[in-house]
Design a protein around this motif. Structure first.
Motif, mmCIF file in Angstrom:
data_model
loop_
_atom_site.group_PDB
_atom_site.id
_atom_site.type_symbol
_atom_site.label_atom_id
_atom_site.label_comp_id
_atom_site.label_asym_id
_atom_site.label_seq_id
_atom_site.Cartn_x
_atom_site.Cartn_y
_atom_site.Cartn_z
ATOM 1 N N GLU A 31 -6.533 -1.419 -2.762
ATOM 2 C CA GLU A 31 -5.587 -2.430 -3.245
ATOM 3 C C GLU A 31 -4.282 -1.763 -3.733
ATOM 4 O O GLU A 31 -3.186 -2.155 -3.326
ATOM 5 C CB GLU A 31 -6.279 -3.147 -4.400
ATOM 6 N N LEU A 32 -4.405 -0.718 -4.545
ATOM 7 C CA LEU A 32 -3.215 -0.052 -5.092
ATOM 8 C C LEU A 32 -2.435 0.664 -3.996
ATOM 9 O O LEU A 32 -1.200 0.638 -3.970
ATOM 10 C CB LEU A 32 -3.620 0.959 -6.181
ATOM 11 N N GLN A 33 -3.169 1.291 -3.055
ATOM 12 C CA GLN A 33 -2.484 2.059 -2.001
ATOM 13 C C GLN A 33 -1.782 1.127 -1.011
ATOM 14 O O GLN A 33 -0.681 1.420 -0.549
ATOM 15 C CB GLN A 33 -3.483 2.986 -1.299
ATOM 16 N N ARG A 34 -2.416 0.007 -0.705
ATOM 17 C CA ARG A 34 -1.761 -0.942 0.217
ATOM 18 C C ARG A 34 -0.509 -1.529 -0.426
ATOM 19 O O ARG A 34 0.509 -1.704 0.245
ATOM 20 C CB ARG A 34 -2.730 -2.053 0.629
ATOM 21 N N ALA A 35 -0.583 -1.783 -1.729
ATOM 22 C CA ALA A 35 0.598 -2.313 -2.421
ATOM 23 C C ALA A 35 1.715 -1.271 -2.406
ATOM 24 O O ALA A 35 2.879 -1.591 -2.148
ATOM 25 C CB ALA A 35 0.236 -2.702 -3.855
ATOM 26 N N ALA A 36 1.347 -0.018 -2.624
ATOM 27 C CA ALA A 36 2.355 1.055 -2.683
ATOM 28 C C ALA A 36 3.033 1.253 -1.319
ATOM 29 O O ALA A 36 4.190 1.655 -1.254
ATOM 30 C CB ALA A 36 1.717 2.355 -3.151
ATOM 31 N N GLY A 37 2.308 0.970 -0.237
ATOM 32 C CA GLY A 37 2.872 1.219 1.093
ATOM 33 C C GLY A 37 3.397 -0.021 1.790
ATOM 34 O O GLY A 37 3.878 0.064 2.925
ATOM 35 N N ALA A 38 3.327 -1.164 1.116
ATOM 36 C CA ALA A 38 3.621 -2.440 1.781
ATOM 37 C C ALA A 38 4.984 -2.482 2.476
ATOM 38 O O ALA A 38 5.117 -3.066 3.546
ATOM 39 C CB ALA A 38 3.515 -3.580 0.772
ATOM 40 N N ASP A 39 5.990 -1.845 1.869
ATOM 41 C CA ASP A 39 7.337 -1.890 2.468
ATOM 42 C C ASP A 39 7.588 -0.752 3.450
ATOM 43 O O ASP A 39 8.699 -0.647 4.000
ATOM 44 C CB ASP A 39 8.407 -1.826 1.361
ATOM 45 N N GLY A 40 6.617 0.129 3.643
ATOM 46 C CA GLY A 40 6.798 1.265 4.546
ATOM 47 C C GLY A 40 7.685 2.335 3.925
ATOM 48 O O GLY A 40 7.915 2.335 2.706
ATOM 49 N N GLY A 41 8.180 3.235 4.773
ATOM 50 C CA GLY A 41 9.019 4.312 4.249
ATOM 51 C C GLY A 41 8.232 5.254 3.372
ATOM 52 O O GLY A 41 8.742 5.765 2.374
ATOM 53 N N VAL A 42 6.971 5.472 3.743
ATOM 54 C CA VAL A 42 6.111 6.307 2.903
ATOM 55 C C VAL A 42 5.261 7.257 3.747
ATOM 56 O O VAL A 42 4.831 6.901 4.853
ATOM 57 C CB VAL A 42 5.215 5.411 1.986
ATOM 58 N N VAL A 43 5.079 8.454 3.223
ATOM 59 C CA VAL A 43 4.118 9.395 3.807
ATOM 60 C C VAL A 43 2.925 9.378 2.863
ATOM 61 O O VAL A 43 3.047 9.721 1.693
ATOM 62 C CB VAL A 43 4.701 10.825 3.898
ATOM 63 N N MET A 44 1.785 8.913 3.367
ATOM 64 C CA MET A 44 0.602 8.767 2.524
ATOM 65 C C MET A 44 -0.469 9.732 2.999
ATOM 66 O O MET A 44 -0.779 9.792 4.175
ATOM 67 C CB MET A 44 0.104 7.315 2.608
ATOM 68 N N GLU A 45 -1.022 10.453 2.053
ATOM 69 C CA GLU A 45 -1.928 11.544 2.389
ATOM 70 C C GLU A 45 -3.303 11.313 1.773
ATOM 71 O O GLU A 45 -3.374 10.857 0.627
ATOM 72 C CB GLU A 45 -1.260 12.794 1.809
ATOM 73 N N GLY A 46 -4.386 11.562 2.538
ATOM 74 C CA GLY A 46 -5.722 11.373 1.979
ATOM 75 C C GLY A 46 -6.828 11.665 2.960
ATOM 76 O O GLY A 46 -6.782 12.647 3.714
ATOM 77 N N ARG A 47 -7.866 10.803 2.947
ATOM 78 C CA ARG A 47 -9.009 10.985 3.840
ATOM 79 C C ARG A 47 -9.164 9.805 4.805
ATOM 80 O O ARG A 47 -9.740 9.939 5.868
ATOM 81 C CB ARG A 47 -10.321 11.089 3.034
ATOM 82 N N ASP A 48 -8.668 8.635 4.368
ATOM 83 C CA ASP A 48 -8.957 7.397 5.119
ATOM 84 C C ASP A 48 -7.706 6.555 5.336
ATOM 85 O O ASP A 48 -7.803 5.348 5.533
ATOM 86 C CB ASP A 48 -9.987 6.558 4.333
ATOM 87 N N ILE A 49 -6.531 7.185 5.261
ATOM 88 C CA ILE A 49 -5.299 6.385 5.355
ATOM 89 C C ILE A 49 -5.156 5.790 6.764
ATOM 90 O O ILE A 49 -4.906 4.599 6.917
ATOM 91 C CB ILE A 49 -4.044 7.221 4.980
ATOM 92 N N GLY A 50 -5.367 6.629 7.773
ATOM 93 C CA GLY A 50 -5.212 6.150 9.147
ATOM 94 C C GLY A 50 -6.382 5.313 9.642
ATOM 95 O O GLY A 50 -6.259 4.588 10.631
ATOM 96 N N THR A 51 -7.534 5.402 8.960
ATOM 97 C CA THR A 51 -8.708 4.652 9.426
ATOM 98 C C THR A 51 -8.922 3.355 8.648
ATOM 99 O O THR A 51 -9.291 2.337 9.228
ATOM 100 C CB THR A 51 -9.997 5.509 9.288
ATOM 101 N N ALA A 52 -8.699 3.393 7.314
ATOM 102 C CA ALA A 52 -9.069 2.234 6.493
ATOM 103 C C ALA A 52 -7.920 1.619 5.706
ATOM 104 O O ALA A 52 -7.870 0.397 5.544
ATOM 105 C CB ALA A 52 -10.183 2.642 5.515
ATOM 106 N N ILE A 53 -7.015 2.426 5.189
ATOM 107 C CA ILE A 53 -5.964 1.864 4.322
ATOM 108 C C ILE A 53 -4.862 1.231 5.171
ATOM 109 O O ILE A 53 -4.516 0.072 4.982
ATOM 110 C CB ILE A 53 -5.377 2.948 3.371
ATOM 111 N N PHE A 54 -4.321 2.024 6.095
ATOM 112 C CA PHE A 54 -3.313 1.479 7.028
ATOM 113 C C PHE A 54 -3.719 1.814 8.458
ATOM 114 O O PHE A 54 -3.120 2.697 9.092
ATOM 115 C CB PHE A 54 -1.917 2.042 6.700
ATOM 116 N N PRO A 55 -4.739 1.117 8.993
ATOM 117 C CA PRO A 55 -5.139 1.397 10.387
ATOM 118 C C PRO A 55 -4.005 1.088 11.363
ATOM 119 O O PRO A 55 -4.023 1.549 12.499
ATOM 120 C CB PRO A 55 -6.355 0.488 10.615
ATOM 121 N N ASP A 56 -3.001 0.315 10.884
ATOM 122 C CA ASP A 56 -1.856 -0.007 11.753
ATOM 123 C C ASP A 56 -0.645 0.890 11.457
ATOM 124 O O ASP A 56 0.475 0.551 11.840
ATOM 125 C CB ASP A 56 -1.469 -1.488 11.580
ATOM 126 N N ALA A 57 -0.871 2.006 10.772
ATOM 127 C CA ALA A 57 0.252 2.921 10.469
ATOM 128 C C ALA A 57 0.940 3.320 11.768
ATOM 129 O O ALA A 57 0.285 3.545 12.790
ATOM 130 C CB ALA A 57 -0.255 4.157 9.731
#
Ligand code: DC
Length: 232
Positions: A114-140
């Motif tokens: 919930e917090l990570q999706r809110a933080a990235g909602a407008d784009g313009g972000v490099v997000m680093e982790g374990r599941d960003i491309g699979t679960a948080i923003f699969p449409d990155a």
């Protein structure tokens, strides 16, 4: 989802070079940077201070008020948990271990999502982790999966900890890293794995500059191809 600017997801195991590369890429693009591992570490600190252990039988119930009240803020290289500067504590090896254990719990992942999706909602972000491309923003728009051989990763982690003054032997770092890889990849919820459409970069023999250059080349190639398509 409509975003004005893209999201760049960088996932991978401990010591693959995600943080340094993500920060440098964000700076080069004028994007913001989000270290989601630091968020899980902040949760671990908050839970530990509330006397909650990931092994508690009623862990979800005990975590509920901690997760409901949690406030995580980044300011440059500093991180604040509920308005307190926890930058020094966040990088402690025990906090990394604890974060890995808490990160397998469903309510923790749901709150972070919930917090990570809110933080990235407008784009313009490099997000680093374990599941960003699979679960948080699969449409990155851009996804990278950073890897490196296990000995190189352990050595990097060891050097990093030594610089911070931690007293830990290299073989201990190596063993902890194997265990953390196993736990993060083996968990049921959003395990560490490469998204099918992610570009894998092996940083074993690459400098950070070379990793960032490879990412920028990939991003520019896609942007230029899209421009060509528009012109045609
Ligand atoms: O990146 P890091 O080592 O600081 O992350 C600490 C732990 O947090 C990691 O072992 C697993 C968890 N984590 C996660 O489950 N999902 C993320 N997107 C980031 C970290």
């Amino acid at each position: 989802m409509s975003r004005r600017r893209p999201i760049i997801a960088i996932d991978g195991p401990v010591g693959a070079g995600k943080s340094v590369a993500a920060r440098a890429l964000a700076r080069a693009l004028g994007f913001s940077y989000l270290n989601t591992g630091a968020m899980y570490r902040a949760v671990a600190i908050a839970a530990r201070e509330a006397g909650v252990s990931p092994e508690d039988a009623d862990v979800e119930a005990r975590l509920a008020p901690v997760l409901a009240a949690i406030k995580i803020k980044f300011d440059g290289e500093s991180i604040f948990l509920n308005r307190r500067d926890v930058t020094a504590i966040v990088s402690e090896p025990e906090v990394g271990e604890l974060a890995s254990r808490f990160s397998a719990i469903a309510s923790v992942r749901a709150r972070m999502r919930e917090l990570q999706r809110a933080a990235g909602a407008d784009g313009g972000v490099v997000m680093e982790g374990r599941d960003i491309g699979t679960a948080i923003f699969p449409d990155a728009e851009f996804k990278f999966f950073l890897v490196a051989d296990v000995k190189t990763r352990a050595r990097r982690r060891f050097e990093e900890l030594k610089k911070k003054g931690a007293s830990i032997a290299e073989h201990e770092v190596f063993e902890q890293l194997i265990e953390r890889d196993r736990r993060d990849s083996g968990r049921e919820l959003a395990p560490l794995k490469r998204a099918d459409d992610a570009t894998e970069i092996d940083s074993t023999k690459l400098s950070i500059d070379a990793v960032v250059a490879a990412m920028k080349a990939k991003i520019n190639a896609r942007i230029n191809a899209a421009k060509d398509l528009k012109r045609a």
